[in-house]
Design a protein around this motif. Structure first.
Motif, PDB file in Angstrom:
ATOM      1  N   MET A 720       0.862  -1.178   0.000  1.00 41.52           N
ATOM      2  CA  MET A 720       0.000   0.000   0.000  1.00 41.52           C
ATOM      3  C   MET A 720       0.908   1.241   0.000  1.00 41.52           C
ATOM      4  O   MET A 720       2.129   1.160   0.163  1.00 41.52           O
ATOM      5  N   GLY A 721       0.306   2.414  -0.146  1.00 41.45           N
ATOM      6  CA  GLY A 721       1.051   3.649  -0.054  1.00 41.45           C
ATOM      7  C   GLY A 721       2.216   3.688  -1.045  1.00 41.45           C
ATOM      8  O   GLY A 721       2.097   3.241  -2.194  1.00 41.45           O
ATOM      9  N   ARG A 722       3.330   4.226  -0.603  1.00 42.85           N
ATOM     10  CA  ARG A 722       4.491   4.320  -1.502  1.00 42.85           C
ATOM     11  C   ARG A 722       5.029   2.934  -1.871  1.00 42.85           C
ATOM     12  O   ARG A 722       5.615   2.764  -2.944  1.00 42.85           O
ATOM     13  N   PHE A 723       4.851   1.973  -0.991  1.00 44.82           N
ATOM     14  CA  PHE A 723       5.294   0.617  -1.288  1.00 44.82           C
ATOM     15  C   PHE A 723       4.513   0.078  -2.485  1.00 44.82           C
ATOM     16  O   PHE A 723       5.106  -0.364  -3.487  1.00 44.82           O
ATOM     17  N   GLY A 724       3.223   0.158  -2.440  1.00 48.53           N
ATOM     18  CA  GLY A 724       2.405  -0.305  -3.561  1.00 48.53           C
ATOM     19  C   GLY A 724       2.617   0.520  -4.816  1.00 48.53           C
ATOM     20  O   GLY A 724       2.464   0.019  -5.929  1.00 48.53           O
ATOM     21  N   GLY A 725       2.986   1.786  -4.636  1.00 53.24           N
ATOM     22  CA  GLY A 725       3.206   2.662  -5.789  1.00 53.24           C
ATOM     23  C   GLY A 725       4.593   2.568  -6.375  1.00 53.24           C
ATOM     24  O   GLY A 725       4.922   3.323  -7.304  1.00 53.24           O
ATOM     25  N   HIS A 726       5.440   1.667  -5.869  1.00 48.56           N
ATOM     26  CA  HIS A 726       6.839   1.558  -6.318  1.00 48.56           C
ATOM     27  C   HIS A 726       7.561   2.896  -6.188  1.00 48.56           C
ATOM     28  O   HIS A 726       8.357   3.276  -7.042  1.00 48.56           O
ATOM     29  N   GLU A 727       7.261   3.625  -5.101  1.00 46.65           N
ATOM     30  CA  GLU A 727       7.803   4.960  -4.912  1.00 46.65           C
ATOM     31  C   GLU A 727       8.476   5.113  -3.550  1.00 46.65           C
ATOM     32  O   GLU A 727       8.546   6.198  -3.002  1.00 46.65           O
ATOM     33  N   LEU A 728       9.006   4.006  -3.045  1.00 50.01           N
ATOM     34  CA  LEU A 728       9.647   4.057  -1.736  1.00 50.01           C
ATOM     35  C   LEU A 728      10.877   4.961  -1.771  1.00 50.01           C
ATOM     36  O   LEU A 728      11.608   5.009  -2.759  1.00 50.01           O
ATOM     37  N   GLY A 729      11.101   5.662  -0.663  1.00 52.85           N
ATOM     38  CA  GLY A 729      12.353   6.362  -0.453  1.00 52.85           C
ATOM     39  C   GLY A 729      13.198   5.567   0.526  1.00 52.85           C
ATOM     40  O   GLY A 729      12.778   4.527   1.060  1.00 52.85           O
ATOM     41  N   TYR A 730      14.426   6.059   0.771  1.00 52.22           N
ATOM     42  CA  TYR A 730      15.341   5.332   1.643  1.00 52.22           C
ATOM     43  C   TYR A 730      14.794   5.217   3.064  1.00 52.22           C
ATOM     44  O   TYR A 730      15.101   4.252   3.771  1.00 52.22           O
ATOM     45  N   GLY A 731      13.993   6.168   3.496  1.00 52.95           N
ATOM     46  CA  GLY A 731      13.485   6.137   4.869  1.00 52.95           C
ATOM     47  C   GLY A 731      12.040   5.729   4.990  1.00 52.95           C
ATOM     48  O   GLY A 731      11.433   5.858   6.056  1.00 52.95           O
ATOM     49  N   SER A 732      11.423   5.230   3.907  1.00 52.77           N
ATOM     50  CA  SER A 732       9.996   4.912   3.915  1.00 52.77           C
ATOM     51  C   SER A 732       9.692   3.628   4.667  1.00 52.77           C
ATOM     52  O   SER A 732      10.457   2.654   4.586  1.00 52.77           O
ATOM     53  N   ASP A 733       8.555   3.633   5.404  1.00 53.28           N
ATOM     54  CA  ASP A 733       7.998   2.386   5.920  1.00 53.28           C
ATOM     55  C   ASP A 733       7.340   1.636   4.771  1.00 53.28           C
ATOM     56  O   ASP A 733       7.078   2.201   3.710  1.00 53.28           O
ATOM     57  N   ALA A 734       7.078   0.353   5.021  1.00 52.23           N
ATOM     58  CA  ALA A 734       6.363  -0.444   4.028  1.00 52.23           C
ATOM     59  C   ALA A 734       4.924  -0.614   4.492  1.00 52.23           C
ATOM     60  O   ALA A 734       4.639  -1.389   5.412  1.00 52.23           O
ATOM     61  N   ASP A 735       3.993   0.148   3.900  1.00 52.45           N
ATOM     62  CA  ASP A 735       2.565  -0.001   4.214  1.00 52.45           C
ATOM     63  C   ASP A 735       2.049  -1.268   3.555  1.00 52.45           C
ATOM     64  O   ASP A 735       2.280  -1.495   2.357  1.00 52.45           O
ATOM     65  N   VAL A 736       1.327  -2.091   4.338  1.00 49.07           N
ATOM     66  CA  VAL A 736       0.872  -3.374   3.804  1.00 49.07           C
ATOM     67  C   VAL A 736      -0.528  -3.706   4.311  1.00 49.07           C
ATOM     68  O   VAL A 736      -1.013  -3.154   5.309  1.00 49.07           O
ATOM     69  N   LEU A 737      -1.161  -4.618   3.597  1.00 43.61           N
ATOM     70  CA  LEU A 737      -2.332  -5.348   4.076  1.00 43.61           C
ATOM     71  C   LEU A 737      -1.999  -6.835   3.987  1.00 43.61           C
ATOM     72  O   LEU A 737      -1.271  -7.256   3.083  1.00 43.61           O
ATOM     73  N   PHE A 738      -2.539  -7.626   4.943  1.00 43.44           N
ATOM     74  CA  PHE A 738      -2.344  -9.071   4.909  1.00 43.44           C
ATOM     75  C   PHE A 738      -3.678  -9.724   4.578  1.00 43.44           C
ATOM     76  O   PHE A 738      -4.709  -9.391   5.183  1.00 43.44           O
ATOM     77  N   VAL A 739      -3.663 -10.644   3.643  1.00 49.58           N
ATOM     78  CA  VAL A 739      -4.890 -11.343   3.259  1.00 49.58           C
ATOM     79  C   VAL A 739      -4.585 -12.836   3.190  1.00 49.58           C
ATOM     80  O   VAL A 739      -3.496 -13.237   2.806  1.00 49.58           O
ATOM     81  N   HIS A 740      -5.611 -13.639   3.628  1.00 51.12           N
ATOM     82  CA  HIS A 740      -5.421 -15.090   3.499  1.00 51.12           C
ATOM     83  C   HIS A 740      -6.716 -15.724   3.034  1.00 51.12           C
ATOM     84  O   HIS A 740      -7.791 -15.102   3.046  1.00 51.12           O
ATOM     85  N   GLU A 741      -6.622 -16.971   2.616  1.00 54.85           N
ATOM     86  CA  GLU A 741      -7.797 -17.732   2.159  1.00 54.85           C
ATOM     87  C   GLU A 741      -7.528 -19.200   2.425  1.00 54.85           C
ATOM     88  O   GLU A 741      -6.581 -19.767   1.859  1.00 54.85           O
ATOM     89  N   PRO A 742      -8.314 -19.825   3.327  1.00 53.06           N
ATOM     90  CA  PRO A 742      -8.055 -21.228   3.686  1.00 53.06           C
ATOM     91  C   PRO A 742      -8.105 -22.139   2.460  1.00 53.06           C
ATOM     92  O   PRO A 742      -8.876 -21.901   1.521  1.00 53.06           O
TER      93      PRO A 742
END
Length: 998
Positions: A720-742
């Motif tokens: 998500m965020g800059r992570f999903g946008g391929h726009e990370l900087g050197y100090g960026s966190d990695a915004d994520v969502l976790f999804v699963h399916e049994p």
């Protein structure tokens, strides 16, 4: 005539001994002059040991036929009883048709080969002068010269002397010959001789004691008026000297009944063939000081007084020597020498280039030019390099650390082999040629003369191509070494600094603490080790490169730390000296801030990336993920697995940061890239791919610790965020969502527990203490934010978004992109959220007002207290947030009908909006420029300070480093801030119109 049985037996023996025409050899052996030795097996063995047994036998018969009976008996008796003489005579006859002709014309000259005393092995000029004594005319001089040449050739083909000693003897013979020719000229014109002092200075191979069998002998003539009662004025003296010099040249160069000796070439003189043949010393110096070209100083490198008035000749050499060793300071000196070498290759006829032993690629000139260039550049401060011979200079360059020892050994071996080929090719007919023969017989004779006897032609071609390949590779490596031009541009006093001079230079270069810098220099370069010698070559140049940054002291300190860490690693200093722009790249990286040096000091071996032209290009996600997963698979336990993944991330972070810095600053070899947007995109993509691969490794470690290869549920990580946008900087966190399916056969509660356990383990592993830049994963963009479950099933996401989703969540999903785990599940998650982020019919007015309200609230609440809103890269006026929210609003309004807008990347979406006419071209350019600039500011702050930040640093040096990264010269920090304010002010005006509708 021989009987058939004996003929058959002899025929076979002749074939076995290397004769190619046994029938002709049988007839020659039946010559009456050889009757006394015909059956002696020693003779046949000796003939078979020569380069060309057929040629050797023919030459022996011709020599025997030319003897009177008494002399013939002496010759044949000596031939049978004296092995050294036999080997010498037959060796010469089998290698040189021309010397065989000479012996046939002068049948008593074979006696020159009889002597085999220790003193005879290394004759000098005096010995050759004695051999030429009594030659008072050109014909007699040619005969005496060939007689002396016989003994040199004999020692050469028998292996008594090596190729370097043979070349030196040929130069000494040339010296003696020039003296004899001058004596003939003086005797013919005693009045001219009395009027002037004339010195002959040898240049080129003769001057360097490395002459060929047949070569132009390059000379320069220097003259002064004679002193005493016969003294003449200068003009008369020069005319007299010119007549003497011209006569000397004719004696050596003209052809008579005995052929020629070699051409004397005076075209290296000032003004070449258009200039006067003879000049005074002062006239020479005036020319060199005012008019000489670069190549003329390179030619003077081998100047040596050899004949005539030696005192005057040595005065000439002494006077021009300082000019030779200052030549490298001339503007464009190194590029000029390199250009000259390329021009020589370009002028070789296409039909000859593959046979050209001297001038072609991988030929002798490649070695000589590389050695001479290194001598001229480094010899200004190192007198051990002041040598005339190529091999002597190469050894000195190796001893001084200017050339790697292994490289020097390979070049030495290749040069000796190629020179030996050249010698034997010329020796055959005593003709000036550097072309390898094309005919089978010529190649066979050449191969055998070099000791290649099993398959002479095939072995010769293999050896020749191998050595030529080595020469070409090392020539390209050494001759075009970027460090050379940088060293050449240093003033002489900057190359070898006394402590006082070093302190003054450090202060002048802008080092804040010259005393500490001096201590670093002393620690790096003191002593007599090879490491210290190479450091003394590198440091003067590195000091200048460090000074071209905002913090030279930090660069030098970093270099010392890296050098200490890699001090016992043999490849490190060789890399900086030899490979591409490695040294300049390292200087840029070490002096640009804290992040890259800190990464390098934790993985010093990553220095190797700086010497590889491809080494600073980011690697793709698939490649990175493969390496990370392999490292995780080899690790013993989850924590060791994540440590291994971090090791890959550390190296790749350095690769990305170093590539960014080098691309921003540029080097002498590769100027700064002109498109800042391309640099931003490359960094964003590289960091995104790297963090995605690291998360894949952490996921594999978390799963493998408890479940092995198969989790009870499908699992995916959505960026998500800059992570999903391929726009990370050197100090960026990695915004994520976790999804699963049994899985279909799995218990849903067990699957949920497994998914939550994996998320918790991933977060724990990634939060383990480390000195590396952290990879923080932030899941706060999940449904219900911090209050919601950390991981949901795909069906749960669908239910939530169908019933509860808010407009800000739809906006956040514009950046959703699968990053790790089950690829099919990630794809289905994207299909699930597409209708939310690109709603059919666009956004209603209520949704638009809500987005505007959220943006205004963020501006008022989240901007740090006291921050200057005109200089905050993320939340400030015209910064990242302004541009991104404007683009995202456009995506949500029009994404359903404009496919180009359906991207997670800001710049791609902006370009698509421009293409579709949704944003005016000028407005799109303004927004793109501002977004790129703000992103680069954030990256610069992290690179410089080693920690993230959204505002310009307050520290002066740090602010200067940011400015340097952004392309501003020293002292232009104010221009940087003004340009930033102007760019973002224009962007804010566009945002007010497009986003707020003002």
């Amino acid at each position: 005539m021989s009987a058939p049985g004996r003929r058959s037996s002899t025929f076979t023996r002749l074939l076995r001994h290397g004769f190619t025409d046994p029938s002709a050899a049988e007839r020659l052996l039946d010559a009456p002059e050889l009757a006394a030795v015909r059956g002696d097996p020693v003779l046949l063995d000796a003939l078979g040991a020569t380069a060309d047994p057929d040629l050797a036998l023919l030459g022996l018969v011709r020599l025997a036929e030319a003897q009177d009976p008494a002399e013939l008996r002496v010759l044949l008796d000596t031939l049978v009883t004296a092995k050294p003489m036999r080997d010498r005579l037959l060796g010469v006859l089998g290698a040189s048709e021309a010397l065989g002709d000479h012996l046939a014309r002068h049948p008593r000259d074979w006696h020159a080969l009889v002597t085999y005393e220790a003193a005879d092995l290394h004759p000098g000029v005096a010995d050759f002068e004695r051999g030429l004594a009594g030659a008072t005319d050109p014909v007699a001089l040619r005969v005496a010269y060939r007689r002396c040449l016989l003994s040199i050739a004999a020692r050469d083909v028998c292996g008594t002397t090596g190729v370097a000693q043979t070349a030196a003897e040929l130069a000494d013979l040339a010296t003696a010959t020039l003296r004899a020719a001058l004596a003939i000229a003086r005797a013919a014109a005693p009045e001219d001789a009395a009027m002037c002092r004339l010195a002959v200075v040898a240049m080129g191979k003769c001057g360097g004691h490395e002459l060929n069998y047949v070569s132009d002998v390059d000379v320069i003539f220097v003259a002064e008026a004679a002193e005493g009662p016969r003294a003449a004025d200068e003009d008369k003296a020069l005319r007299a000297a010119t007549r003497l010099a011209s006569h000397l040249m004719r004696v050596c160069s003209e052809t008579n009944i005995e052929g020629t000796i070699w051409p004397v070439d005076a075209n290296l003189r000032p003004e070449g063939r258009n200039g006067p043949l003879v000049r005074t010393l002062s006239s020479h110096l005036a020319y060199y000081q005012r008019w000489a070209k670069t190549w003329e100083f390179q030619a003077l490198l081998k100047a040596r007084a050899v004949a005539g008035d030696l005192a005057l000749g040595e005065a000439y050499v002494e006077a021009v020597s300082p000019l030779v060793w200052q030549a490298a300071e001339r503007e464009n000196f190194v590029p000029d020498v390199q250009k000259m070498r390329r021009r020589v290759v370009d002028n070789i006829p296409a039909a000859q280039i593959d046979r050209e032993l001297k001038l072609g690629p991988g030929g002798l000139r490649d070695v000589e030019f590389a050695v001479q260039l290194l001598q001229l550049v480094h010899g200004r401060s190192d007198a051990t390099l002041h040598q005339g011979s190529t091999l002597g200079a190469l050894a000195a360059l190796s001893a001084g650390g200017y050339v790697g020892r292994a490289d020097a050994v390979q070049l030495d071996e290749a040069y000796r082999f190629l020179r030996a080929m050249e010698h034997r090719i010329q020796l055959y007919r005593l003709r000036r040629t550097h072309l390898v023969p094309q005919d089978e017989a010529g190649l066979r004779r050449l191969g055998r003369s070099l000791g290649l006897r099993t398959e002479p032609v095939a072995e010769l071609n293999r050896a020749w191509r191998r050595h030529a390949s080595v020469v070409r590779r090392l020539h390209e490596k050494i001759f075009y070494r970027p460090l050379l031009d940088a060293v050449a541009q240093l003033a002489p006093g900057e190359i070898r600094l006394s402590p006082k001079a070093a302190g003054q230079r450090l202060e002048a270069l802008g080092y804040a603490d010259p005393a500490s810098a001096l201590r670093h220099l002393e620690a790096l370069s003191s002593g007599v080790t090879r490491k210290a010698a190479i450091q003394r070559t590198l440091l003067p140049v590195l000091l200048g490169w460090f000074a071209d940054s905002a913090d030279p002291d930090a660069g030098l300190l970093g270099f010392r730390k890296v050098s200490d860490a890699l001090g016992k690693t043999p490849w490190y200093l060789r890399l900086l000296r030899d490979e591409g722009a490695a040294a300049e790249n390292l200087a840029r990286v070490l002096s640009a801030g804290r992040l890259a040096p800190d990464l390098l000091l934790r993985a010093p071996e990553a220095v190797a990336l700086l010497g590889d032209p491809e080494g600073l290009k980011p690697r793709g996600r698939a490649h990175l993920e493969q390496e990370v997963l392999a490292a995780v698979g080899r690790a013993d336990g989850a924590e060791a697995a994540v440590a291994a993944a971090r090791g890959v991330r550390r190296r790749e972070l350095f690769r990305t940061a170093a590539g960014d810095l080098v691309g921003s600053y540029g080097t002498e070899e590769s100027p700064a890239e002109q498109d800042p947007g391309a640099l931003v995109d490359r960094v964003g993509n590289a960091l995104t791919d790297l963090n995605a691969a690291t998360l894949a490794g952490a996921l594999r470690a978390a799963v493998g610790a408890q479940w092995g290869e198969r989790l009870p549920t499908r699992f995916a990580v959505i960026g998500m965020g800059r992570f999903g946008g391929h726009e990370l900087g050197y100090g960026s966190d990695a915004d994520v969502l976790f999804v699963h399916e049994p899985w279909e056969d799995a218990d849903e509660q067990e699957a949920a527990r497994a998914a939550n356990t994996v998320v918790a383990e991933m977060r724990r592993l990634l939060q383990l203490p480390t000195s590396d830049p952290p990879l923080l994963i932030d899941a706060d963009l999940r449904p219900e934010g911090k209050s919601g479950p950390m991981v949901r099933t795909l069906a749960s996401y669908a239910a939530y978004y169908r019933r509860w989703s808010l407009v800000w969540e739809s906006q956040a999903l514009l950046r959703a992109h699968p990053m790790a785990g089950d690829a099919d599940l990630g794809r289905r998650f994207v299909e699930l959220v597409d209708p939310l982020r690109y709603p059919e019919g666009g956004l209603g007015e209520d949704a638009v007002r809500e987005i505007r309200r959220l943006k205004a609230r963020m501006e008022s609440e989240r901007l740090p207290r006291g921050a200057d809103p005109t200089l905050h890269a993320k939340l400030g006026r015209g910064g990242l947030s302004d541009v991104e929210w404007t683009v995202q609003l456009t995506q949500m309004r029009h994404g359903a009908r404009v496919p180009g807008l359906r991207t997670t990347r800001t710049r791609e979406a902006l370009a698509a909006a421009r293409e579709a006419g949704l944003i005016a071209a000028d407005d799109a350019d303004v927004l793109d420029e501002a977004w790129v600039l703000a992103t680069r500011v954030r990256n610069a702050v992290m690179l410089v300070r080693g920690r993230p930040g959204d505002t310009f640093p307050s520290d002066g040096r740090e602010l200067g480093a940011v400015a340097r990264y952004l392309g501003y010269e020293a002292g232009h920090v104010g221009d940087m801030l003004d340009d930033y304010r102007r760019t973002t002010r224009r962007a804010r005006a566009v945002v007010d119109e497009l986003f707020y509708g003002s």
